[in-house]
Write an enzyme that holds these catalytic residues in place. Structure first.
Site, short mmCIF file in Angstrom:
data_model
loop_
_atom_site.label_atom_id
_atom_site.label_comp_id
_atom_site.label_asym_id
_atom_site.label_seq_id
_atom_site.Cartn_x
_atom_site.Cartn_y
_atom_site.Cartn_z
N ILE A 218 0.83 -1.21 0.00
CA ILE A 218 0.00 0.00 0.00
C ILE A 218 0.87 1.26 0.00
CG2 ILE A 218 -0.23 0.12 2.52
CD1 ILE A 218 -2.91 1.01 -0.13
N ARG B 225 11.73 -2.95 7.37
CA ARG B 225 12.68 -4.07 7.50
C ARG B 225 13.29 -4.44 6.16
NH1 ARG B 225 9.18 -8.53 10.54
NH2 ARG B 225 7.72 -7.81 8.94
N LYS C 198 -5.43 3.33 7.74
CA LYS C 198 -6.55 2.61 8.35
C LYS C 198 -6.22 1.12 8.47
CE LYS C 198 -7.96 0.27 4.63
NZ LYS C 198 -8.14 -1.20 4.58
#
Length: 301
Positions: A11, A34, A87
């Site tokens: 995203i 990471r 969200k």
């Protein structure tokens, strides 16, 4: 203004990075991940290291999955930086309440990208003053397409089908003239998973919802409402509007949603304000509290 992006996954790369690169308000100054990187932007594996190295970064946008997000959010607020949350804003409501209590002197923005869809504001305006008599939400998509290999989404705290389903609830709670509440729910949990892969909801005002992560073929992101003065339908996640069965101008794209979120974040920072609306998440929490569980076939990516 300088901003850092935490969690460089699908995203972030699909929506957040393009929105920031084109933003007139923000400069992407650092990332934390990471493994993910953004070419030309300093990257860090640890949020504390990033915060220490960039005292000039005044805001941080978190795109981490819900469960590990609180620790990063807490670090941002304790460092006195503004905070924007993808969200859902947290794994639990109590986490978000704790973040609200910590956000003193900085802006905290819990985003709902689907509320920025093209026709959501127009739908809200049309419904104002009308009485909703009933309706149905159909939110069915293919988890393998949108979340390939993302096992976390079907684990405890990952929300399962409510990860996309909360987008529908965020639109619904934004456009209805009166608040809505959950009356019943049925959740389908794969035998090898901890979060539902499908759910059916019964809400007040005669509204029902069908959420499913197993949709093959065309995807469905539709809200249909009946009122005392005609019908309203939102298609394609709120980007296309129909009134009494007739299309109203819209766009079949979500690419404007994230630029609108970052513009709103910039406005909040300049105003010294915060925006945290938990109504969509309350409905999801109520579904987990009230819902009947059905164990269904195991699911693997």
């Amino acid at each position: 203004m300088k901003i850092a992006l935490v969690g460089i996954g699908k995203i972030a790369l699909d929506q957040h990075v393009p929105a920031l690169m084109d933003s007139p308000d923000w400069t992407l100054a650092a990332t934390v991940s990471r493994s993910g990187r953004v070419p030309g932007v300093p990257g860090y594996g640890d949020i504390d290291a990033m915060l220490a190295a960039h005292p000039d970064v005044g805001a941080v946008s978190l795109c981490l999955p819900p469960v590990p997000r609180f620790a990063a959010a807490e670090a941002v607020l304790r460092a006195g930086r503004h905070l924007m949350l993808e969200k859902p804003p947290g794994a639990t409501l109590s986490e978000v309440h704790a973040l609200q209590a910590m956000a003193r002197g900085v802006s905290l923005y819990a985003t709902w990208h689907s509320r920025m869809a093209h026709e959501v504001a127009a739908a809200r305006d049309w419904l104002a003053g009308r009485r909703v008599l009933g309706g149905h939400i159909t939110w069915r998509e293919d988890i393998r397409h949108w979340h390939p290999g993302q096992d976390w989404i079907l684990e405890a705290g990952g929300m399962g089908v409510f990860d996309p389903g909360i987008n529908a609830l965020s639109i619904l709670t934004a456009i209805l003239p009166r608040p809505v509440h959950l009356m019943a729910a049925e959740l389908d949990l794969p035998a090898n998973r901890q979060a539902p892969i499908a759910a059916r909801l019964t809400l007040s005002q005669g509204i029902t919802a069908d959420l499913d992560f197993r949709q093959a073929g065309p995807q469905s992101w539709d809200i249909d409402l009946r009122t005392d003065a005609g019908t309203l339908a939102l298609r394609m996640g709120g980007n296309l509007l129909e009134i009494d069965g007739r299309p109203v101008e819209g766009r079949d794209s979500i690419m404007q949603e994230y630029p609108a979120l970052y513009a709103r974040m910039a406005a909040l920072v300049r105003q010294g304000a915060s925006e945290v609306d938990l109504a969509p998440m309350v409905l999801v929490a109520d579904a987990f509290t009230l819902g009947r569980r059905n164990i269904v076939a195991p699911f693997d990516f």
